[in-house]
Scaffold this active site. Sequence first.
Site: not given
Length: 535
Positions: A272, A356
Site C-alpha cells: 500500500r 489497532e
Amino acid sequence: MKSRVVVVGAGGAGLVAALNAHENGADVVLVTKEYPTRSQTCMAQGGINAVLHEADGDSVEMHIQNTLKSANALADESAVRYMCQEAPKAVAWLDSIGVPFSRTPNSKIAQRKLGGAYAARACYAQDYTGLKILHTLYDRCLAEGIEILNERYLLELLSQSDESGKKYIRGVSLLNKRSGEVEILEASSVVLATGGYSRVYNTYSTNSLSSTGDGVAAALRAGARVSDMEFVQFHPTALKGSSILVSESARGAGGHLLNSKGERFVDELLPRDEVSKAIHDEIQKGEEIYLDIRHLGSEFIEKELPQEAKLAKLYENVDPSQDLIPIKPAAHYTMGGIEVDAYSSTSIEGLFAAGECANHRVHGANRLGGNSLLELVVFGKQAGENAAKYAKENSKERTFEKTKEFFENEIADIKRYTNEINFYEKQALLGELFYKNVGIKRDKEALQETLKEVQEMKSALPKMGVSDKTKEYNTNLVEFLEFKNMLTVAETILLSAISREESRGAHFRVDFPQADEKYRAHTIVDAEGMVSYEN
C-alpha cells in the site's frame, strides 16, 4: 469476589478478548463509547489472511515472509510467525461460530489475493468481511451473556503504585454519555481495544469519527509507553469527495488505477505505501486518479463487490460497472500504538492491549493488506486469555490514586473553560496540517511547524471550552475530550516522525529519502514525551 476483566472497546479485538476472557472463567464487562455494530472493524472489507491449504506455492512461511517484507525490516519476526501460524486456527474458529464466509463451488472458504501477497489467501465474505465478523462476534457475546455497557466514554485508567513505584491496574473511570455521570469500574485486569488514531487527519481519513486514539492517550497518561507512532498507512483508494474506503478487494479482483490520460501508472497489487506514493506523485503532476473496475462486469461487481458499487453510487454518483471511480489516498490504519510484549501485556501490571490501539510489532513500517482482521482475532484471543489468567491470580482489594470526585471535578473544570476559541475549527485545521505535512511525504521543516501548532493548541485548551453545559448526552463535551486526546496522540506522531531521519514504509522523508540501518529499530515515546529507539 470473582475476578473481573474490563474490556474497553467493542470492535473485533474487544469482542474476541471478551469472549476468550469469559471462556477462561473471568467476570467480563465490555465497555464501548458507542455501540459494537458501529466499530471500525466493519470497514475492513477485503478479507482475513490465512493459508488454509498450500496451493500454487503458498505456505505459512510465505505468509510470514510477505508480512516481513511489507513491514520493511521493522517487524518482530517471532510475533509475525506466531500470528501467521495461528491464522488457520483463527479462521477455523470464526467459521465455527458462524461467520458467513463466501464459498467456492466445492464449499471451501473463498480466498482472494490482496496487495503484497504471493497468493490468494484472504478469506472473505463478499466485500463485507469485517462487518460480518463483527456481527457474528457480537451475537456470540450476547449469547454468552457478557455484560456490555454502551455509550461509556473512557476518561482514565485507574492504577495503584507499590513501594518501588511499579504500577498496577485497578480499573477505569468512565463518563456515562447518557446520564453525564462519572462511573468508576473496578477490575483485576483491563484490556484496551479502543482502535486506532487516524481520525487525527479529520476528513482525510477512511476511519469513523470514533478513531480518536482515546485508549492510546489514556495509556500514555497512565505511564505506559507507545511505539512506532509515526507509521500511518495511507490507503490508496478512498473516494475522492468523502474519503470513504474502496476496499483493496476491488484491486485484488483485477481493478486498474488510471490517471486523467487513461494510463495505468503502477502495479495495483504492490504494498500500500508504494501504491499510495505513486498516486500522490500523479496528483502532484495535476492528474486526477480513478479506479476502473468496469471490465470486471456488472454481474461480478454485484456478486463480489456490492458494497463498493453502493458506496460509489451513493457518494460519487457513479456506476462502477459503467463509470470510472474518482479516488485519492487517505489515512487508513495506524501501525503504532501502545507498546505490548509477547503476551499482549503493557508496562502497567494487569493492563493488556489488542487490535489497532496496540503495537504487537507485526506490521512494522507498513501493514500487509488482510492482516488487520487476523491480528485482532489472534491477539484479541491472547489478550483475553492472559487478562483472565492475571485477574484470577491477582483478585484482591483495590485502592485508587484518583476517586470519582476527582474526575467529576475535572469535568466541572472543563465546563468552566472560556469559549474564546472554537475547538472544532482547530480540529479541522489539525486535519489539514496533518494531511499536508504529516502525510504520504514529509520533511523536517513542515513536521516541526506542525508540532509547534499542536503544542500551541494544547496550551490553548483552557480557552476552547464547551458551549453546552448540560449533563445528559453532552456530545459537545465528549468531542472536546476526543480532541484533547487527538492532540496528545498528534504530538507523539510528530515527535516520532521528526526523530526518524530516514524513509521506511509508510514514513517517507523527502529530506532523508533512503532507509538507514541505524533506524532499524522501534521508536518509543514515554509519558514525558521522551523519544528513544529499541530493537
